[in-house]
Scaffold this active site. Structure first.
Site, PDB file in Angstrom:
ATOM      1  CB  SER A 154      42.362  35.489  44.375  1.00 10.66           C
ATOM      2  OG  SER A 154      43.019  36.708  44.679  1.00 10.66           O
ATOM      3  CE1 TYR A 167      44.132  33.149  48.851  1.00 18.24           C
ATOM      4  CE2 TYR A 167      44.815  34.937  47.409  1.00 18.24           C
ATOM      5  CZ  TYR A 167      43.830  34.293  48.127  1.00 18.24           C
ATOM      6  OH  TYR A 167      42.543  34.773  48.109  1.00 18.24           O
ATOM      7  CE  LYS A 171      41.722  31.662  46.678  1.00 22.07           C
ATOM      8  NZ  LYS A 171      40.437  30.994  47.004  1.00 22.07           N
TER       9      LYS A 171
END
Length: 306
Positions: A154, A167, A171
């Site tokens: 991401s 997150y 990622k």
């Protein structure tokens, strides 16, 4: 009816394939000729609950279009469970050729309010899950001297994002994992690449849409349907991508980006060495022009990732 034979004879394992991008990739790979192991535990966006129905719906879609699919509801976030996922694919179809690491959850919180549980739960699913499933498939890939990994990263990891320290870290870790796999497994003709997808899905549905600017932002994002990411995933999993490994791509609407990889931008040298004061007075001013902005609004990717 299948529309392509680019993955004919191959078996693909797609995690998080019960909906969104994962489902679109699974269906696209089935339409390209692959047999599909659908892995999804059917939990909520925050990782709660559990149901086999999302995976069953993906299976139904694939079979209605003439494909073959099987289901695993094991979790990617545990080593023993990840091994069962891979073995389920092998038991169902006799081999495994492709791993798509797509499963994920969100526990968004501003950094100073993020709990250890928020951190660990996201790391366990995204980063540990990608390692566990990839590692479980690696023995099969080595024996058959072929295989392809497609990992979902991401731009939250590549450039950072508000309220997503867990997150983002996971990622970016997946990106590094993929590049290391590409190096380690090259001798076995195994490739590993990343996609940073843009799409309106469960992972972006919590974006606020209260102000006019926020509403416009969400409206743009809603145009980016999950299926826009599937063709790139199918290509990277196919033999036509035999020379492509260790790369990071982004897919946004009908655009495909090749992302830069970390390289030195500029250097300064002083034969006598540096003191903190000299760094402040001379080094930083010389390097500053090459420093990237922290403000995400100045990025080409200000349309928002997942």
């Amino acid at each position: 009816m299948r529309k392509s034979t680019i993955l004919a004879g191959k078996v693909a394992l797609v995690t998080g394939a019960g909906g969104g991008i994962g489902r679109e990739i699974a269906v696209a790979m089935a339409n390209a000729g692959a047999d599909i192991l659908i892995n999804d535990i059917g939990v909520s966006l925050t990782g709660e609950g559990g149901s086999g129905s999302p995976a069953e719906l993906t299976k139904q879609i694939i079979e209605q279009q003439g494909g073959r699919a099987a289901i695993s509801t094991d979790s990617v976030a545990d080593w023993a469970s990840a091994k069962r996922i891979v073995e389920t694919a092998v038991d169902a179809f006799g081999r495994i050729d492709i791993v798509v690491n797509n499963a994920g959850i969100l526990r968004d919180a501003i950094f100073h309010k993020m709990t250890p549980e928020d951190w660990l739960s996201v790391i366990n699913v995204h980063l540990n899950g990608s390692f566990f499933v990839s590692r479980a498939a690696a023995d099969h890939f080595r024996k058959q001297m072929s295989g392809a990994y497609v990992h979902m990263t991401s731009t939250s990891g590549l450039v950072g994002n508000f309220g997503q320290a867990n997150y983002s870290a996971a990622k970016l870790g997946i990106t590094a994992l993929s590049k290391s796999i590409a190096l380690d497994m090259a001798r076995y003709n195994v490739r590993s690449n990343c996609i940073a997808p843009f799409a309106w899905s469960r992972m972006t549905s919590s974006i606020p849409a209260e102000t006019p600017d926020q509403k416009a932002r969400v409206a743009r994002l809603q145009q980016m349907t999950p299926d826009k990411n599937a063709p790139l995933a199918v290509f990277l999993a196919s033999d036509k991508a035999a020379a492509v490994t260790g790369q990071v791509f982004a897919a946004r609407m009908n655009e495909i980006f090749l992302m830069s990889q970390s390289r030195p931008l500029r250097s300064v040298h002083r034969a006598e060495g540096w003191t903190p004061e000299l760094i402040a007075e001379h080094a930083v001013p010389a390097l500053k022009a090459a420093m990237l902005p922290l403000d995400r609004s100045q990025d080409v990717f200000s349309w928002d990732p997942i």
